[in-house]
Scaffold this motif. Structure first.
Motif, PDB file in Angstrom:
ATOM      1  N   THR A   1       0.694  -0.954  -0.223  1.00  0.00           N
ATOM      2  CA  THR A   1      -0.012  -0.239   0.019  1.00  0.00           C
ATOM      3  C   THR A   1       1.290   1.800   0.015  1.00  0.00           C
ATOM      4  O   THR A   1       1.799   1.098   0.749  1.00  0.00           O
ATOM      5  CB  THR A   1      -1.145   0.350   1.433  1.00  0.00           C
ATOM      6  OG1 THR A   1      -1.944  -0.823   1.096  1.00  0.00           O
ATOM      7  CG2 THR A   1      -2.264   1.435   1.470  1.00  0.00           C
ATOM      8  N   LEU A   2       0.978   1.911  -1.090  1.00  0.00           N
ATOM      9  CA  LEU A   2       1.623   3.321  -1.399  1.00  0.00           C
ATOM     10  C   LEU A   2       0.887   4.350   0.273  1.00  0.00           C
ATOM     11  O   LEU A   2      -0.538   4.590  -0.451  1.00  0.00           O
ATOM     12  CB  LEU A   2       1.942   4.021  -2.783  1.00  0.00           C
ATOM     13  CG  LEU A   2       2.776   5.285  -2.739  1.00  0.00           C
ATOM     14  CD1 LEU A   2       3.205   4.763  -4.138  1.00  0.00           C
ATOM     15  CD2 LEU A   2       1.950   6.166  -2.673  1.00  0.00           C
ATOM     16  N   GLU A   3       1.512   5.076   0.785  1.00  0.00           N
ATOM     17  CA  GLU A   3       1.100   5.509   1.783  1.00  0.00           C
ATOM     18  C   GLU A   3       2.033   7.157   2.277  1.00  0.00           C
ATOM     19  O   GLU A   3       2.822   6.550   1.779  1.00  0.00           O
ATOM     20  CB  GLU A   3       1.163   5.669   2.796  1.00  0.00           C
ATOM     21  CG  GLU A   3       0.257   3.927   3.057  1.00  0.00           C
ATOM     22  CD  GLU A   3      -0.099   3.046   4.463  1.00  0.00           C
ATOM     23  OE1 GLU A   3      -0.442   3.609   5.350  1.00  0.00           O
ATOM     24  OE2 GLU A   3       0.754   3.024   4.909  1.00  0.00           O
ATOM     25  N   GLY A   4       1.271   8.481   2.209  1.00  0.00           N
ATOM     26  CA  GLY A   4       1.870   8.788   2.193  1.00  0.00           C
ATOM     27  C   GLY A   4       1.248  10.367   2.268  1.00  0.00           C
ATOM     28  O   GLY A   4      -0.113  10.704   2.925  1.00  0.00           O
ATOM     29  N   THR A   5       1.007  11.791   2.337  1.00  0.00           N
ATOM     30  CA  THR A   5       0.811  12.761   1.744  1.00  0.00           C
ATOM     31  C   THR A   5       0.032  14.105   0.658  1.00  0.00           C
ATOM     32  O   THR A   5       1.502  13.631   0.789  1.00  0.00           O
ATOM     33  CB  THR A   5       0.715  13.875   2.958  1.00  0.00           C
ATOM     34  OG1 THR A   5       2.074  14.527   3.684  1.00  0.00           O
ATOM     35  CG2 THR A   5       0.468  13.087   4.675  1.00  0.00           C
ATOM     36  N   PHE A   6      -0.796  14.083   0.944  1.00  0.00           N
ATOM     37  CA  PHE A   6      -0.544  15.219  -0.289  1.00  0.00           C
ATOM     38  C   PHE A   6      -0.997  17.346   0.558  1.00  0.00           C
ATOM     39  O   PHE A   6      -2.357  17.033   1.088  1.00  0.00           O
ATOM     40  CB  PHE A   6      -1.380  15.100  -1.515  1.00  0.00           C
ATOM     41  CG  PHE A   6      -1.543  15.841  -2.593  1.00  0.00           C
ATOM     42  CD1 PHE A   6      -0.912  16.008  -3.069  1.00  0.00           C
ATOM     43  CD2 PHE A   6      -2.754  16.774  -2.470  1.00  0.00           C
ATOM     44  CE1 PHE A   6      -0.918  16.807  -4.243  1.00  0.00           C
ATOM     45  CE2 PHE A   6      -3.206  17.648  -3.395  1.00  0.00           C
ATOM     46  CZ  PHE A   6      -1.759  18.017  -4.341  1.00  0.00           C
ATOM     47  N   THR A   7      -0.282  17.247   0.474  1.00  0.00           N
ATOM     48  CA  THR A   7      -0.027  18.970   0.557  1.00  0.00           C
ATOM     49  C   THR A   7      -0.864  20.710  -0.389  1.00  0.00           C
ATOM     50  O   THR A   7      -0.040  20.660  -0.634  1.00  0.00           O
ATOM     51  CB  THR A   7       0.613  19.581   1.552  1.00  0.00           C
ATOM     52  OG1 THR A   7       0.889  18.888   2.645  1.00  0.00           O
ATOM     53  CG2 THR A   7       0.067  21.001   2.538  1.00  0.00           C
TER      54      THR A   7
ATOM     55  N   GLY B   1      -6.071   4.980  -6.336  1.00  0.00           N
ATOM     56  CA  GLY B   1      -6.350   5.054  -5.044  1.00  0.00           C
ATOM     57  C   GLY B   1      -7.660   6.995  -5.115  1.00  0.00           C
ATOM     58  O   GLY B   1      -7.241   6.947  -6.348  1.00  0.00           O
ATOM     59  N   GLN B   2      -7.054   7.195  -3.639  1.00  0.00           N
ATOM     60  CA  GLN B   2      -8.371   8.463  -3.989  1.00  0.00           C
ATOM     61  C   GLN B   2      -7.507   9.244  -2.766  1.00  0.00           C
ATOM     62  O   GLN B   2      -7.080   9.016  -1.730  1.00  0.00           O
ATOM     63  CB  GLN B   2     -10.084   8.711  -4.276  1.00  0.00           C
ATOM     64  CG  GLN B   2     -10.066   7.420  -3.156  1.00  0.00           C
ATOM     65  CD  GLN B   2     -11.403   7.385  -3.206  1.00  0.00           C
ATOM     66  OE1 GLN B   2     -12.777   8.084  -3.844  1.00  0.00           O
ATOM     67  NE2 GLN B   2     -12.172   7.168  -1.929  1.00  0.00           N
ATOM     68  N   LEU B   3      -7.726  10.468  -2.830  1.00  0.00           N
ATOM     69  CA  LEU B   3      -7.474  11.683  -1.403  1.00  0.00           C
ATOM     70  C   LEU B   3      -7.810  11.607  -0.405  1.00  0.00           C
ATOM     71  O   LEU B   3      -9.121  11.079  -0.568  1.00  0.00           O
ATOM     72  CB  LEU B   3      -7.509  12.803  -2.052  1.00  0.00           C
ATOM     73  CG  LEU B   3      -6.281  13.253  -2.863  1.00  0.00           C
ATOM     74  CD1 LEU B   3      -6.724  14.700  -2.818  1.00  0.00           C
ATOM     75  CD2 LEU B   3      -4.732  12.872  -2.189  1.00  0.00           C
ATOM     76  N   GLY B   4      -7.597  10.581   0.652  1.00  0.00           N
ATOM     77  CA  GLY B   4      -8.753   9.698   2.109  1.00  0.00           C
ATOM     78  C   GLY B   4      -8.770  11.556   2.637  1.00  0.00           C
ATOM     79  O   GLY B   4      -9.215  12.842   2.382  1.00  0.00           O
TER      80      GLY B   4
ATOM     81  N   ALA C   1      -3.377   6.642   0.785  1.00  0.00           N
ATOM     82  CA  ALA C   1      -3.370   5.351   1.091  1.00  0.00           C
ATOM     83  C   ALA C   1      -3.820   4.454  -0.639  1.00  0.00           C
ATOM     84  O   ALA C   1      -4.954   4.481  -0.120  1.00  0.00           O
ATOM     85  CB  ALA C   1      -4.066   4.530   2.151  1.00  0.00           C
ATOM     86  N   VAL C   2      -2.645   3.970  -1.553  1.00  0.00           N
ATOM     87  CA  VAL C   2      -3.346   3.668  -2.507  1.00  0.00           C
ATOM     88  C   VAL C   2      -3.151   1.374  -2.154  1.00  0.00           C
ATOM     89  O   VAL C   2      -1.585   1.733  -2.292  1.00  0.00           O
ATOM     90  CB  VAL C   2      -2.657   3.781  -3.551  1.00  0.00           C
ATOM     91  CG1 VAL C   2      -3.172   3.229  -4.849  1.00  0.00           C
ATOM     92  CG2 VAL C   2      -2.549   5.044  -4.253  1.00  0.00           C
TER      93      VAL C   2
END
Length: 165
Positions: free
Chosen positions: A61-67, A110-113, A127-128
């Motif tokens: 699962t590719l995880e991280g943040t988008f700001t 995926g999509q922005l959570g 989280a894709v």
């Protein structure tokens, strides 16, 4: 003292059952039986081989943040999004996230959570799931806003940190 009654003679075993005569199968019946057994065997082999392939490749699962750093506004649910007149109105919870492999092909989506409004910025969790392992690098795109490239190690360790604005 002797026993006044002598022991009874042993009862002889019953005679064996007479052999039953089996009638051989007719050639037609033997052929139909052979065909049915062969078809059943082939069906079983097919079912086992269809369900025991090489398996799915390993994934992560590719995880991280988008700001979003410009024109972020809080919403009623303690989250945030872009202001409707900001030019970033495509950025909100649920916006598409596309993961590309090293060859440029789409390998996961995926999509922005969940979002959080902090210091005039809007940060989204990403989280894709089911991203195939084994690429030399990965590119991630939020909406249509261009890609950010990650090494395989960065992607698998959840080190995605992208910004817009």
């Amino acid at each position: 003292m002797t026993d006044p009654f002598p022991p009874a003679p042993a009862t002889p075993p019953p005679p064996p059952a007479p052999p039953t005569a089996r009638k051989p199968l007719s050639p037609l019946a033997a052929g139909v039986l052979g065909l049915a057994l062969g078809a059943g065997l082939m069906g079983a082999v097919w079912a086992v081989s269809a369900n025991s392939g090489p398996g799915e490749p390993p994934t992560f699962t590719l995880e991280g943040t988008f700001t979003l750093t410009e024109r972020a506004v809080p919403d009623a649910d303690d989250g945030c999004s872009a202001a409707s007149d900001s030019g970033y109105d495509d950025i909100a919870e649920g916006t598409s996230v596309t993961v590309y492999g090293a060859g440029g092909d789409v390998i996961a989506t995926g999509q922005l959570g969940t979002s959080r409004y902090t210091d005039f910025t809007c940060e989204f969790d990403i989280a894709v799931p089911d991203v195939p392992k084994g690429e030399k690098f990965y590119k991630v795109e939020v909406s249509h806003r261009g890609t950010i490239q990650l090494t395989a190690e960065e992607a698998e360790n959840g080190e995605l940190a992208a910004t817009l604005g």
